[in-house]
Write an enzyme that holds these catalytic residues in place. Structure first.
Site, PDB file in Angstrom:
ATOM      1  N   GLN A 178      13.371  -3.848 104.994  1.00 49.31           N
ATOM      2  CA  GLN A 178      11.945  -4.086 105.631  1.00 49.31           C
ATOM      3  C   GLN A 178      11.152  -4.890 104.802  1.00 49.31           C
ATOM      4  O   GLN A 178      10.082  -5.339 105.046  1.00 49.31           O
ATOM      5  CB  GLN A 178      11.108  -2.817 105.496  1.00 49.31           C
ATOM      6  CG  GLN A 178      11.944  -1.580 106.486  1.00 49.31           C
ATOM      7  CD  GLN A 178      11.028  -0.090 106.118  1.00 49.31           C
ATOM      8  OE1 GLN A 178      12.195   0.535 105.977  1.00 49.31           O
ATOM      9  NE2 GLN A 178       9.678  -0.218 106.426  1.00 49.31           N
TER      10      GLN A 178
ATOM     11  N   GLU B 177      12.311  -0.207 102.604  1.00 53.14           N
ATOM     12  CA  GLU B 177      11.174  -0.804 101.796  1.00 53.14           C
ATOM     13  C   GLU B 177      11.789  -1.120 100.384  1.00 53.14           C
ATOM     14  O   GLU B 177      11.540  -2.351 100.124  1.00 53.14           O
ATOM     15  CB  GLU B 177       9.907   0.109 101.891  1.00 53.14           C
ATOM     16  CG  GLU B 177       8.716  -0.791 101.317  1.00 53.14           C
ATOM     17  CD  GLU B 177       7.560  -0.025 101.444  1.00 53.14           C
ATOM     18  OE1 GLU B 177       7.663   0.956 102.497  1.00 53.14           O
ATOM     19  OE2 GLU B 177       6.523  -0.194 100.612  1.00 53.14           O
TER      20      GLU B 177
ATOM     21  N   ARG C  41      -1.084   8.578  98.646  1.00 55.02           N
ATOM     22  CA  ARG C  41      -1.415   8.633  99.917  1.00 55.02           C
ATOM     23  C   ARG C  41      -1.057  10.221 100.247  1.00 55.02           C
ATOM     24  O   ARG C  41      -1.997  10.497 101.293  1.00 55.02           O
ATOM     25  CB  ARG C  41      -0.438   8.018 100.714  1.00 55.02           C
ATOM     26  CG  ARG C  41      -0.609   7.700 102.317  1.00 55.02           C
ATOM     27  CD  ARG C  41       0.242   6.564 102.956  1.00 55.02           C
ATOM     28  NE  ARG C  41      -0.373   5.410 102.943  1.00 55.02           N
ATOM     29  CZ  ARG C  41      -1.276   4.812 103.834  1.00 55.02           C
ATOM     30  NH1 ARG C  41      -1.666   5.529 104.783  1.00 55.02           N
ATOM     31  NH2 ARG C  41      -1.634   3.719 103.695  1.00 55.02           N
TER      32      ARG C  41
ATOM     33  N   ARG D 157       8.338   7.190 106.586  1.00 55.73           N
ATOM     34  CA  ARG D 157       7.145   7.358 107.432  1.00 55.73           C
ATOM     35  C   ARG D 157       6.228   8.176 107.302  1.00 55.73           C
ATOM     36  O   ARG D 157       6.428   9.531 107.159  1.00 55.73           O
ATOM     37  CB  ARG D 157       8.123   7.664 108.933  1.00 55.73           C
ATOM     38  CG  ARG D 157       7.321   7.177 109.914  1.00 55.73           C
ATOM     39  CD  ARG D 157       8.145   7.453 111.269  1.00 55.73           C
ATOM     40  NE  ARG D 157       7.742   6.624 112.611  1.00 55.73           N
ATOM     41  CZ  ARG D 157       8.645   6.698 113.632  1.00 55.73           C
ATOM     42  NH1 ARG D 157       9.554   7.092 113.684  1.00 55.73           N
ATOM     43  NH2 ARG D 157       7.841   6.214 114.624  1.00 55.73           N
TER      44      ARG D 157
ATOM     45  N   THR E 206      -2.404   0.844 100.506  1.00 53.21           N
ATOM     46  CA  THR E 206      -3.539   1.206  99.409  1.00 53.21           C
ATOM     47  C   THR E 206      -3.392   0.094  98.054  1.00 53.21           C
ATOM     48  O   THR E 206      -4.443   0.204  97.249  1.00 53.21           O
ATOM     49  CB  THR E 206      -3.356   2.497  98.883  1.00 53.21           C
ATOM     50  OG1 THR E 206      -2.145   2.891  98.556  1.00 53.21           O
ATOM     51  CG2 THR E 206      -3.552   3.481 100.116  1.00 53.21           C
TER      52      THR E 206
ATOM     53  N   GLU F  10       3.407   5.134 112.077  1.00 50.32           N
ATOM     54  CA  GLU F  10       3.525   6.535 111.195  1.00 50.32           C
ATOM     55  C   GLU F  10       2.786   7.492 111.853  1.00 50.32           C
ATOM     56  O   GLU F  10       3.236   8.688 111.733  1.00 50.32           O
ATOM     57  CB  GLU F  10       3.432   6.089 109.729  1.00 50.32           C
ATOM     58  CG  GLU F  10       4.257   5.078 109.040  1.00 50.32           C
ATOM     59  CD  GLU F  10       3.575   4.677 107.809  1.00 50.32           C
ATOM     60  OE1 GLU F  10       2.687   3.915 107.991  1.00 50.32           O
ATOM     61  OE2 GLU F  10       4.116   5.395 106.756  1.00 50.32           O
TER      62      GLU F  10
HETATM   63  N1  MTE Z   1      10.434   2.761 114.649  1.00 50.49           N
HETATM   64  C1  MTE Z   1      11.775   2.545 114.836  1.00 50.49           C
HETATM   65  N2  MTE Z   1      12.381   2.667 115.845  1.00 50.49           N
HETATM   66  N3  MTE Z   1      12.492   2.511 113.944  1.00 50.49           N
HETATM   67  C2  MTE Z   1      11.988   2.358 112.338  1.00 50.49           C
HETATM   68  O1  MTE Z   1      12.758   2.375 111.352  1.00 50.49           O
HETATM   69  N4  MTE Z   1       9.762   2.782 111.069  1.00 50.49           N
HETATM   70  C3  MTE Z   1       8.427   3.503 110.949  1.00 50.49           C
HETATM   71  C4  MTE Z   1       7.766   2.956 112.352  1.00 50.49           C
HETATM   72  N5  MTE Z   1       8.394   3.106 113.411  1.00 50.49           N
HETATM   73  C5  MTE Z   1      10.462   2.816 112.255  1.00 50.49           C
HETATM   74  C6  MTE Z   1       9.760   3.011 113.520  1.00 50.49           C
HETATM   75  C7  MTE Z   1       7.711   3.147 109.888  1.00 50.49           C
HETATM   76  S1  MTE Z   1       7.983   4.150 108.514  1.00 50.49           S
HETATM   77  C8  MTE Z   1       6.956   2.263 109.893  1.00 50.49           C
HETATM   78  S2  MTE Z   1       5.828   2.003 108.454  1.00 50.49           S
HETATM   79  C9  MTE Z   1       6.360   1.520 110.998  1.00 50.49           C
HETATM   80  O2  MTE Z   1       7.466   1.548 111.982  1.00 50.49           O
HETATM   81  C10 MTE Z   1       6.742   0.039 110.299  1.00 50.49           C
HETATM   82  O3  MTE Z   1       6.434  -0.819 111.671  1.00 50.49           O
HETATM   83  P1  MTE Z   1       4.996  -1.411 112.099  1.00 50.49           P
HETATM   84  O4  MTE Z   1       4.088  -1.700 110.882  1.00 50.49           O
HETATM   85  O5  MTE Z   1       5.535  -2.618 112.877  1.00 50.49           O
HETATM   86  O6  MTE Z   1       4.609  -0.552 112.973  1.00 50.49           O
HETATM   87  N1  HPA Z   2       2.494   2.569 102.729  1.00 54.17           N
HETATM   88  C1  HPA Z   2       3.624   2.097 102.900  1.00 54.17           C
HETATM   89  N2  HPA Z   2       4.439   1.541 102.047  1.00 54.17           N
HETATM   90  C2  HPA Z   2       3.504   0.918 100.792  1.00 54.17           C
HETATM   91  C3  HPA Z   2       2.510   1.318 100.869  1.00 54.17           C
HETATM   92  C4  HPA Z   2       1.637   2.022 101.705  1.00 54.17           C
HETATM   93  O1  HPA Z   2       0.726   2.515 101.789  1.00 54.17           O
HETATM   94  N3  HPA Z   2       2.032   0.873  99.495  1.00 54.17           N
HETATM   95  C5  HPA Z   2       3.187   0.039  99.096  1.00 54.17           C
HETATM   96  N4  HPA Z   2       3.960   0.356  99.787  1.00 54.17           N
HETATM   97 MO1  MOS Z   3       6.776   3.089 106.543  1.00 53.27          MO
HETATM   98  S1  MOS Z   3       7.257   4.720 105.024  1.00 53.27           S
HETATM   99  O1  MOS Z   3       5.305   2.365 105.751  1.00 53.27           O
HETATM  100  O2  MOS Z   3       7.928   2.085 106.113  1.00 53.27           O
END
Ligand code: MTE
Ligand code: HPA
Ligand code: MOS
Length: 780
Positions: free
Chosen positions: A210, A245, A323, A355, A456, A727
């Site tokens: 990521q 991440e 968080r 997530r 944050t 999330e």
């Molecule tokens: N959806 C799928 N299919 N696979 C994933 O790994 N990760 C989640 C969410 N939805 C995820 C998912 C998480 S932890 C986050 S932070 C967001 O997708 C990240 O993507 P976005 O910021 O583009 O929504």
């Molecule tokens: N959310 C997800 N990932 C992060 C954050 C947060 O607030 N801060 C640093 N990495």
């Molecule tokens: Mo999602 S836990 O912020 O990758």
């Protein structure tokens, strides 16, 4: 130049707000999608196995590597001492050695890495390594760490008013504890990196990540080389969920170190068991609270301690525990509050993003508090939730001082779900069912979520994009986000199509790459579309601006008379197709390529003073879940769940629906069937699907009604007024846990207290039922 966003949205095939299919949907289901492991291997590619520590905390007295080094097919056997650069890859602060140095700090920590011609040769050689340890005392749980005052960083407190006094002087008071379990990400694609040597000692690293920029940074660091010679690429992940991440850095570094040592391409694809043992998970929490409230269940003051098990290092734990604190109010106004977050250091794997990033743990804590208040008063928990909701005069500021600018949305969502789920009638029906049945019991629960959108850490709230128009009118988009299944590439293509006014099939989004868009933050915090979407939009606008200036001159008109519409461009009395314009602009030496950069406005957070406006806005939803338990076995099912989530302004309603469904089920799994279990020596014993139970098609509520609420486009200036979705709906799964608790309470006619930690596995449900039965038998 006409502005595509005003006054209305111009129709275009595959434009924004349309529920088009995920750009890889067909490739996903036919197997044609290329994941890192599917990249054709170069000749000479070596494969990796690691030797993991089986001790939670021990000094390494010595190692015997001779047998492994001589084993068939082996090209390199590396330890920490072989790292040419800096061996610590902690993403924020040092503490995460790429391989264990002289001490191991968790069972599962990588000590030795082997590269061999085949994977089985590498595994066999890793098993031949002998490591000699001297055990050291180990702290394993958050509670033990609290007692030992063992922390990875200092505790932090949000304070509003005199919470202790407010609790003490309230008409009623409750206190309690809650254990909240962790969660393994269980992405279908385990961690993987493929490092390919280039000239001058440079490397190309394919990584399932990521955060390509962080992988690049870490690889450069361990090799002691500048970042400009390290390129990291990721076309897609088979799921990340936060687990990719910070964690991919270690996997990529091990592959890179071995590639550097052997000058061969090296692939490190983790076996599921090793992945589960070696890499971080969701933080489990130990929660204590003390709450004061009135006869209506309205909270007057709350004190809460949130102790997160961070594991052996800091990793991202400051942000995660912060968080949790930011979400310990969830949807409820707390007139006086003290919320303290502790970052417990233990000799277990370093926990990481998952997530919700700590948010779910804060939300479940306050949902338990509100549920306990309702039970102590004999009220329907929905009524107590309503009594505490943000909204009304003076009830619109969080304990950390941020205004809740749209509080009435929570009541609106609750109103709608109460109606749609037929909550009151079903409550009556469930009471009647429970009166009729002695073995089976039903429960019902409603929970809201209010989730803060933005990192944050302020500097992460930025994004960039790179857009090229080719002379045939096709468009290539690259942006700082990564695709993990959540559909970001589809949304970026829709945004580019909308802005250029061309069909979406003329747009291709290419693999995330550090040499196309550098220095990108992780795709996380649900902000991927918000951030990268704006960057793509800005890049497209730059190109459109250039085209408009050029066409105005060329067609003897003014730039504001140049309009992009329906795969064409209109300038004065000229009309041209988009490809014609691209070709013409090229022949007239107009640049057809641009970057765009975006930074989220309005946000700031002073962590020292604990004040600010950390979030750009909140994303909200509600769920009602019904549970059915078997009181003889503890087994359960979910006959029905209703979910309503705010996706107003959505770029793609089909993708967002999938996000809501998936997040809800993942949240339900976290609080019900997914149990991580460590033995007394700190060894994780649930490290494969045989012992770690993820939700499956049979766990999903039988009658699963998911609705997108769309009435309120974002009041903030987000991309096409959309709202983040990745999330927040995960936290709605918490309603399944409270429905189970409600069903357990029904065993004693809702007259006895129930304690149900998370996850509420069948064993825990059975024990809670037995506890009530024992109390009833004792007549107490
Ligand atoms: N959806 C799928 N299919 N696979 C994933 O790994 N990760 C989640 C969410 N939805 C995820 C998912 C998480 S932890 C986050 S932070 C967001 O997708 C990240 O993507 P976005 O910021 O583009 O929504
Ligand atoms: N959310 C997800 N990932 C992060 C954050 C947060 O607030 N801060 C640093 N990495
Ligand atoms: Mo999602 S836990 O912020 O990758």
């Amino acid at each position: 130049m006409a502005d595509g966003s005003a006054p209305g949205i111009k129709p275009i095939s595959g434009g924004v707000h349309l529920g088009i299919e995920h750009e890889s949907a067909r490739k996903h289901v036919t197997g044609a999608a290329t994941y890192t492991d599917d990249i054709p291997e170069l000749p000479g590619t070596l494969h990796v196995a690691v030797r993991l520590s089986d001790r939670a905390h021990a000094r390494i007295l010595g190692m015997d590597l001779a047998k492994a080094k001589q084993a068939p097919g082996v090209h390199a056997v590396l330890t920490f001492d072989d790292v040419p650069g800096d061996g610590d890859i902690g993403p924020i602060l040092p503490g995460d050695p790429v391989l264990a140095p002289d001490v191991v700090e968790y069972a599962g920590q990588a000590v030795v890495a082997v590269a061999a011609e085949t994977l089985s040769q590498a595994r066999a050689a890793a098993r031949m390594v002998e490591v000699f340890y001297e055990d050291l005392p180990a702290v394993l749980t958050a509670q033990e760490a609290m007692e030992a005052e063992s922390f990875v960083s200092p505790s932090l407190t949000f304070q509003r008013g005199d919470a202790a006094q407010a609790v003490a002087s309230a008409p009623r008071r409750l206190s309690g504890t809650l254990e909240v379990g962790g969660q393994d990400h269980f992405y279908l694609e385990s961690h993987i990196a493929y490092a390919i040597p280039k000239e001058d000692g440079d490397l190309l690293v394919h990584s399932s990540t990521q955060h390509p920029a962080e992988v690049q940074h870490a690889v450069a660091k361990v090799l002691g080389r500048p970042m400009h010679g390290i390129a990291v690429e990721c076309r897609r992940m088979g799921g990340g969920f936060g687990g990719k991440e910070s964690q991919p850095a270690q996997i990529a570094c091990i592959a890179a170190l071995l590639a550097n040592a052997t000058r061969r391409p090296v692939k490190f694809r983790m076996d599921r068991d090793d992945d589960m043992l070696m890499t971080g998970k969701r933080h489990d929490f130990h929660v204590r609270y003390d709450v004061g409230f009135d006869e209506d269940g309205r909270i007057q003051g709350m004190e809460m301690d949130l102790a997160g098990r961070c594991g052996m290092s800091l990793d991202l734990s400051n942000g995660v525990v912060d968080r949790a604190m930011f979400h310990a109010d969830n949807a409820y106004y707390l007139p006086a509050a003290r919320i303290t977050g502790h970052r417990c250091k233990t000799h277990t794997v370093s926990n990481t993003a998952f997530r919700g990033f700590g948010g779910p743990q804060g939300v479940i804590a306050v949902e338990e508090v509100v549920d306990e208040i309702a039970r102590s008063l004999g009220k329907d928990p929905l009524d107590v939730r309503r009594a505490n909701l943000y909204g009304g005069p003076g009830r619109d500021v969080t304990p950390y001082g941020m205004p809740v600018e749209e509080p009435d949305i929570l009541a609106e969502l609750l109103d709608q779900i109460e109606r749609d789920s037929d909550y009151r009638n079903r409550r009556t029906e469930i009471d009647a069912f429970n009166a009729r049945n002695t073995v089976l019991k039903k429960g019902l629960a409603v929970t809201p979520v209010k989730f803060g959108i933005s990192f944050t850490v302020k500097h992460l709230n930025q994004a960039a994009a790179l857009v090229h128009v080719y002379t045939d009118g096709s468009v290539q988009v690259n942006h700082g986000g990564t695709e993990m299944g959540q559909g970001i590439h589809t949304k970026m293509a829709q945004i580019a199509a909308q802005e250029f006014q061309i069909d979406v099939d003329r747009v291709k989004v290419t693999a995330s790459a550090t040499d196309k868009v550098p220095n990108a933050p992780p795709t996380a915090a649900s902000a991927g579309t918000d951030l990268n979407g704006q960057a793509v939009r800005l890049a497209v606008r730059t190109i459109k601006g250039r085209l408009a200036d050029f066409l105005a001159e060329h067609c003897h008109t003014t730039p504001d008379k140049v309009e992009f519409r329906d795969n064409a461009v209109f300038a004065g009395n000229h009309a041209m197709t988009f490809p014609e314009v691209a070709k013409l602009a090229y022949l007239n030496r107009v640049s057809l390529s641009s970057t765009g950069h975006y930074a989220t406005p309005r946000i700031w957070w002073d962590r020292e003073k604990c004040e600010g406006r950390p979030f750009f806005y909140f994303s909200c939803g509600v769920a009602v879940t019904e549970a059915l338990i078997d009181t003889l076995t503890g087994e359960y099912r979910f006959p029905r769940a209703d979910v309503l989530h705010d996706c107003s302004g959505t770029i793609n309603p089909a993708i967002d629906l999938g996000q809501v469904e998936g997040a809800f089920v993942q949240g339900l799994g976290w609080v019900t069937c997914e149990e991580l279990w460590w033995d007394g020596q700190g060894r994780l014993r649930t490290h494969a699907p045989s012992t770690y139970k993820i939700p499956t098609s049979r766990t999903i509520p039988e009658d699963f009604r998911v609705t997108l609420y769309t009435a309120r486009p974002n009041r903030e200036d987000t991309v096409f007024r959309s709202k983040a979705i990745g999330e927040p709906p995960l936290m709605l799964g918490i309603s399944a846990w409270l429905a189970l608790k409600d069903a357990v309470a029904a065993v004693g006619g809702h007259k006895y207290p129930v304690h149900l930690d998370a996850p509420a596995t069948p064993e825990r449900v059975l024990l809670a039922v037995e506890d009530i039965k024992a109390r009833m038998a004792a007549g107490g």
